[in-house]
Design a protein around this motif. Sequence first.
Motif, PDB file in Angstrom:
ATOM      1  N   PRO A 102       8.226  65.446   8.676  1.00  0.00           N
ATOM      2  CA  PRO A 102       7.196  66.308   8.079  1.00  0.00           C
ATOM      3  C   PRO A 102       5.791  65.726   8.245  1.00  0.00           C
ATOM      4  O   PRO A 102       5.527  64.595   7.803  1.00  0.00           O
ATOM      5  N   PRO A 103       4.864  66.457   8.866  1.00  0.00           N
ATOM      6  CA  PRO A 103       3.490  65.955   9.031  1.00  0.00           C
ATOM      7  C   PRO A 103       2.801  65.674   7.705  1.00  0.00           C
ATOM      8  O   PRO A 103       1.885  64.843   7.645  1.00  0.00           O
ATOM      9  N   GLU A 104       3.243  66.339   6.643  1.00  0.00           N
ATOM     10  CA  GLU A 104       2.600  66.135   5.341  1.00  0.00           C
ATOM     11  C   GLU A 104       2.783  64.718   4.806  1.00  0.00           C
ATOM     12  O   GLU A 104       2.058  64.308   3.888  1.00  0.00           O
ATOM     13  N   LEU A 105       3.695  63.960   5.371  1.00  0.00           N
ATOM     14  CA  LEU A 105       3.925  62.587   4.913  1.00  0.00           C
ATOM     15  C   LEU A 105       2.946  61.588   5.523  1.00  0.00           C
ATOM     16  O   LEU A 105       2.903  60.433   5.099  1.00  0.00           O
ATOM     17  N   VAL A 106       2.173  62.026   6.520  1.00  0.00           N
ATOM     18  CA  VAL A 106       1.216  61.118   7.148  1.00  0.00           C
ATOM     19  C   VAL A 106       0.196  60.627   6.127  1.00  0.00           C
ATOM     20  O   VAL A 106      -0.216  59.458   6.141  1.00  0.00           O
ATOM     21  N   HIS A 107      -0.215  61.508   5.225  1.00  0.00           N
ATOM     22  CA  HIS A 107      -1.197  61.118   4.207  1.00  0.00           C
ATOM     23  C   HIS A 107      -0.656  59.969   3.351  1.00  0.00           C
ATOM     24  O   HIS A 107      -1.370  59.008   3.052  1.00  0.00           O
ATOM     25  N   CYS A 108       0.618  60.047   2.972  1.00  0.00           N
ATOM     26  CA  CYS A 108       1.239  58.975   2.193  1.00  0.00           C
ATOM     27  C   CYS A 108       1.288  57.681   2.991  1.00  0.00           C
ATOM     28  O   CYS A 108       1.033  56.592   2.452  1.00  0.00           O
ATOM     29  N   MET A 109       1.581  57.778   4.280  1.00  0.00           N
ATOM     30  CA  MET A 109       1.629  56.591   5.130  1.00  0.00           C
ATOM     31  C   MET A 109       0.266  55.901   5.208  1.00  0.00           C
ATOM     32  O   MET A 109       0.164  54.677   5.107  1.00  0.00           O
ATOM     33  N   VAL A 110      -0.776  56.709   5.400  1.00  0.00           N
ATOM     34  CA  VAL A 110      -2.124  56.150   5.508  1.00  0.00           C
ATOM     35  C   VAL A 110      -2.523  55.467   4.202  1.00  0.00           C
ATOM     36  O   VAL A 110      -3.135  54.391   4.210  1.00  0.00           O
ATOM     37  N   ALA A 111      -2.167  56.075   3.072  1.00  0.00           N
ATOM     38  CA  ALA A 111      -2.499  55.487   1.774  1.00  0.00           C
ATOM     39  C   ALA A 111      -1.802  54.144   1.589  1.00  0.00           C
ATOM     40  O   ALA A 111      -2.411  53.171   1.108  1.00  0.00           O
ATOM     41  N   LEU A 112      -0.543  54.048   1.963  1.00  0.00           N
ATOM     42  CA  LEU A 112       0.189  52.785   1.840  1.00  0.00           C
ATOM     43  C   LEU A 112      -0.338  51.745   2.821  1.00  0.00           C
ATOM     44  O   LEU A 112      -0.393  50.542   2.507  1.00  0.00           O
ATOM     45  N   HIS A 113      -0.746  52.196   4.010  1.00  0.00           N
ATOM     46  CA  HIS A 113      -1.348  51.271   4.977  1.00  0.00           C
ATOM     47  C   HIS A 113      -2.647  50.694   4.430  1.00  0.00           C
ATOM     48  O   HIS A 113      -2.949  49.509   4.632  1.00  0.00           O
ATOM     49  N   ALA A 114      -3.410  51.507   3.717  1.00  0.00           N
ATOM     50  CA  ALA A 114      -4.675  51.040   3.136  1.00  0.00           C
ATOM     51  C   ALA A 114      -4.446  49.962   2.079  1.00  0.00           C
ATOM     52  O   ALA A 114      -5.362  49.173   1.780  1.00  0.00           O
ATOM     53  N   GLU A 115      -3.242  49.901   1.524  1.00  0.00           N
ATOM     54  CA  GLU A 115      -2.920  48.860   0.546  1.00  0.00           C
ATOM     55  C   GLU A 115      -2.564  47.534   1.197  1.00  0.00           C
ATOM     56  O   GLU A 115      -2.290  46.559   0.497  1.00  0.00           O
ATOM     57  N   GLY A 116      -2.540  47.509   2.531  1.00  0.00           N
ATOM     58  CA  GLY A 116      -2.306  46.253   3.238  1.00  0.00           C
ATOM     59  C   GLY A 116      -0.986  46.147   3.960  1.00  0.00           C
ATOM     60  O   GLY A 116      -0.652  45.072   4.468  1.00  0.00           O
ATOM     61  N   HIS A 117      -0.239  47.221   4.060  1.00  0.00           N
ATOM     62  CA  HIS A 117       1.051  47.178   4.749  1.00  0.00           C
ATOM     63  C   HIS A 117       0.856  47.403   6.250  1.00  0.00           C
ATOM     64  O   HIS A 117       0.131  48.303   6.663  1.00  0.00           O
ATOM     65  N   ASP A 118       1.529  46.578   7.037  1.00  0.00           N
ATOM     66  CA  ASP A 118       1.457  46.714   8.494  1.00  0.00           C
ATOM     67  C   ASP A 118       2.440  47.745   9.022  1.00  0.00           C
ATOM     68  O   ASP A 118       2.206  48.334  10.076  1.00  0.00           O
TER      69      ASP A 118
END
Length: 321
Positions: A102-118
């Motif tokens: 689902p493309p709608e999950l990209v937003h969640c991925m970006v938010a978690l990446h911003a917390e420092g996850h590689d």
Amino acid sequence: MVRVLLSIVVPCFNEEDVLVRFHDRVTDELGRLDGEFEIVYVDDGSRDGTLPLLRDLAARDPRRVRYLSFSRNFGKEAAMLAGLRHASGDAVVLMDADLQHPPELVHCMVALHAEGHDQVVARRTREGDRVTRTLTARLYYRAINRLVDVELVDGVGDFRLLSRRTVDAVLDLGEYNRFSKGLFAWVGFRTTTFSYENAVREQGRSKWSFGKLLNYGLDGLLSFNNKPLRAAVHLGLLLLVVALGYAAWIVGDALANGVDTPGYVTLLVTVTALAGVQMVMVGLIGEYVGRIYYEVKRRPHYLLKEAGGEGGNARDGPTPG
């Protein structure tokens, strides 16, 4: 050149029925994010109208949409590798074009990446899968994690976000026989996982037949360890001990009671069983030798016949393409 913060890499194989709908949904989702983005489509030798559609999408938005087209079908692993090599974003999301990611999950991925996850990994539930497939998958992962040198998680696939340093680390692994799920686990870095409900494929049928899934599972087993070879040695030693014990029992019985009726059935079963075990061992050794054969030839992973769109960060070089 405009700095691209996020790249979406999308392998495509005969996806003309769903491609436009996927593109509309993913661009709508990316439009809600801050910063520039790009979508890198990789046509893996499609035989339908996928390539003309990619040309049209790139022509309409050449700054943010690019495509690569292989000279033939090289497989999804090669398509993902090509996409990673040509993605220029600070972070890269891998996803399929069939809308099961689902493309709608990209937003969640970006938010978690911003917390420092590689690595931000989407783990799908198995709701809606056949019971036999669910049980087979669970047994496979339970068995393989006892053998391989990395941990593979049931439900975790290619749908994930990778930081730039993770992408660079994966690209530095130049092996020909690629099992990306294991490679992502091998490079490590800070990783987080979240679950999402299994989405139904909207159009067409899955490209993964039982035979392809079986071969993919064998790739995962053989790509990250030599334990099957060690297990073959242990099995051979066990069979040797059993054979010696059985021979000692036969000799002892013959000395004590004399020679009785010849054991034709026992002999036949034993020879057949040992021949089967030997063939399995030879096949196992052949699998490893075959992988060495492909590695030493150093052929490219894929060949491009066409590319479109502006910009990019192509990393094709003299090493395997």
